[in-house]
Design a protein around this motif. Structure first.
Motif, PDB file in Angstrom:
ATOM      1  N   ARG A 171     -29.927  15.603  19.829  1.00  0.00           N
ATOM      2  CA  ARG A 171     -31.369  15.810  19.811  1.00  0.00           C
ATOM      3  C   ARG A 171     -32.025  14.463  20.120  1.00  0.00           C
ATOM      4  O   ARG A 171     -32.012  13.562  19.307  1.00  0.00           O
ATOM      5  N   ASN A 172     -32.575  14.349  21.287  1.00  0.00           N
ATOM      6  CA  ASN A 172     -33.157  13.065  21.692  1.00  0.00           C
ATOM      7  C   ASN A 172     -34.585  12.971  21.199  1.00  0.00           C
ATOM      8  O   ASN A 172     -35.537  13.123  21.946  1.00  0.00           O
ATOM      9  N   THR A 173     -34.725  12.755  19.924  1.00  0.00           N
ATOM     10  CA  THR A 173     -36.047  12.669  19.344  1.00  0.00           C
ATOM     11  C   THR A 173     -36.282  11.273  18.801  1.00  0.00           C
ATOM     12  O   THR A 173     -35.413  10.420  18.828  1.00  0.00           O
ATOM     13  N   GLU A 174     -37.455  11.097  18.275  1.00  0.00           N
ATOM     14  CA  GLU A 174     -37.834   9.766  17.827  1.00  0.00           C
ATOM     15  C   GLU A 174     -37.076   9.368  16.573  1.00  0.00           C
ATOM     16  O   GLU A 174     -36.564  10.196  15.830  1.00  0.00           O
ATOM     17  N   ALA A 175     -37.001   8.066  16.352  1.00  0.00           N
ATOM     18  CA  ALA A 175     -36.483   7.531  15.102  1.00  0.00           C
ATOM     19  C   ALA A 175     -37.657   7.393  14.138  1.00  0.00           C
ATOM     20  O   ALA A 175     -38.752   6.994  14.528  1.00  0.00           O
ATOM     21  N   PHE A 176     -37.424   7.745  12.892  1.00  0.00           N
ATOM     22  CA  PHE A 176     -38.456   7.626  11.861  1.00  0.00           C
ATOM     23  C   PHE A 176     -38.221   6.351  11.066  1.00  0.00           C
ATOM     24  O   PHE A 176     -37.123   6.124  10.558  1.00  0.00           O
TER      25      PHE A 176
ATOM     26  N   SER B 225     -32.398   8.729  12.227  1.00  0.00           N
ATOM     27  CA  SER B 225     -32.464   9.635  13.367  1.00  0.00           C
ATOM     28  C   SER B 225     -31.706  10.908  13.047  1.00  0.00           C
ATOM     29  O   SER B 225     -30.727  10.884  12.289  1.00  0.00           O
ATOM     30  N   PRO B 226     -32.094  12.019  13.660  1.00  0.00           N
ATOM     31  CA  PRO B 226     -31.410  13.285  13.419  1.00  0.00           C
ATOM     32  C   PRO B 226     -30.036  13.291  14.073  1.00  0.00           C
ATOM     33  O   PRO B 226     -29.692  12.373  14.820  1.00  0.00           O
ATOM     34  N   PRO B 227     -29.242  14.318  13.808  1.00  0.00           N
ATOM     35  CA  PRO B 227     -27.905  14.402  14.398  1.00  0.00           C
ATOM     36  C   PRO B 227     -27.930  14.287  15.913  1.00  0.00           C
ATOM     37  O   PRO B 227     -28.918  14.648  16.559  1.00  0.00           O
ATOM     38  N   ARG B 228     -26.843  13.797  16.482  1.00  0.00           N
ATOM     39  CA  ARG B 228     -26.742  13.586  17.920  1.00  0.00           C
ATOM     40  C   ARG B 228     -26.963  14.889  18.681  1.00  0.00           C
ATOM     41  O   ARG B 228     -26.696  15.966  18.205  1.00  0.00           O
TER      42      ARG B 228
END
Lengths: 117, 114
Positions: free
Chosen positions: B99-104, B94-97
Motif C-alpha cells: 500500500r503506497n500511502t503516506e507515512a504518519f 507506515s502500513p503493511p507493504r
C-alpha cells in the motif's frame, strides 16, 4: 546530489490568496511517490497530499493540489484560499519504490510560508 | 485508531551520555522509521524497522541503534552523545507493504545535548 530541491526558503501570501510552493526532484526510478508535509512550530509532520509517479491526474485534497509535471520532474504544491493557520514550514518529500528496500522518505530543505492578514 | 506517539517530548542530556527515545506506531502499521531533523533543515532518514528487523539505514554511525517490538513499537538509542546530535527526532509509521500511502509522523522528541 540533491534529490529534492525546494528553492524558496520563505514565501509570503495574503490571506485568501493562492500560493504555489516549488519542488523539483531527481530520480532514475520509474516508480516513486511524492509527498507534501506541513510542519507547524510544534514540530509534528502533517501529511497533506500524495502523488504517485504513474498517476495520470494531479492529486487534490481540499484546498491543496499538486501540480505534477513528470517530464520536468517538478511537483509543486498549490494552496488555494490561504488561511492564517497555513503559516508553517512545508516540506516536499520523495519515496523511491524499490523491491526489498526500505521505504524511506527523502526530504527537501523546506519552505517557510507566512500568511499575512 | 490511535496515531503515532513519541516519548519523551523534550529531553536534555550531557555530551557522552546515552539516550533512548520511544515510539508507538499507528494501529495496524508494521513499519517504523526514524528521522533526525536538525534546526532549519529537512528530516534525514536514520533507519527503518520492519518485522522487528532493521531493513534500511541512512548515513548515521553505529552509535545510533534501534529496536522494534512485537507490537510494532520502537526505540531509538543513541550512545556517546555529541553536541551535533541535538535535533528533533521524528518517528513515522507506515502500513503493511503493498500500500503506497503516506507515512504518519509523531510529534517528535526534541533532544538537546549540552
Amino acid at each position: 546530489a540533491q534529490k529534492i530541491t525546494q528553492t524558496q526558503p520563505g514565501m509570503f501570501v495574503q490571506e485568501k490568496e493562492a500560493v504555489t510552493l516549488d519542488c523539483t526532484y531527481d530520480t532514475s526510478d520509474q516508480s516513486y511517490g511524492l509527498f507534501w508535509y506541513k510542519q507547524p512550530s510544534s514540530g509534528e509532520m502533517i501529511f497533506l497530499i500524495y502523488q504517485g509517479s504513474y498517476d495520470e491526474q494531479n492529486a487534490t485534497e481540499g484546498r491543496y493540489s499538486l501540480n505534477f509535471q513528470k517530464a520536468r520532474k517538478s511537483a509543486n504544491l498549490v494552496i488555494s484560499a490561504s488561511q492564517l493557520g497555513d503559516s508553517a514550514m512545508y516540506f516536499c518529500a520523495m519515496r523511491e519504490v524499490q523491491s526489498g528496500s526500505a521505504r524511506q522518505l527523502t526530504f527537501g530543505s523546506g519552505t517557510q510560508l507566512t500568511v499575512l492578514p | 485508531e490511535t496515531g503515532v506517539t513519541q516519548s519523551p517530548t523534550h529531553l536534555i542530556k550531557t555530551r557522552g551520555q546515552q539516550v533512548t527515545l520511544r515510539c508507538s506506531s499507528q494501529s495496524g502499521h508494521n513499519t517504523v522509521s526514524w528521522y533526525q531533523q536538525a534546526l532549519g533543515q529537512g528530516p534525514q532518514f536514520i533507519f527503518q524497522y520492519y518485522r522487528e528487523e532493521e531493513n534500511g539505514r541512512g548515513n548515521f554511525p553505529p552509535r545510533f541503534s534501534g529496536l522494534q517490538f512485537p507490537n510494532y513499537s520502537s526505540e531509538l538509542n543513541v550512545n556517546a552523545l555529541e553536541l551535533d546530535d541535538s535535533a528533533l527526532y521524528l518517528c513515522a509509521s507506515s502500513p503493511p507493504r503493498g500500500r503506497n500511502t503516506e507515512a504518519f509522523f509523531g510529534q517528535g522528541t526534541r533532544l538537546t545535548v549540552v
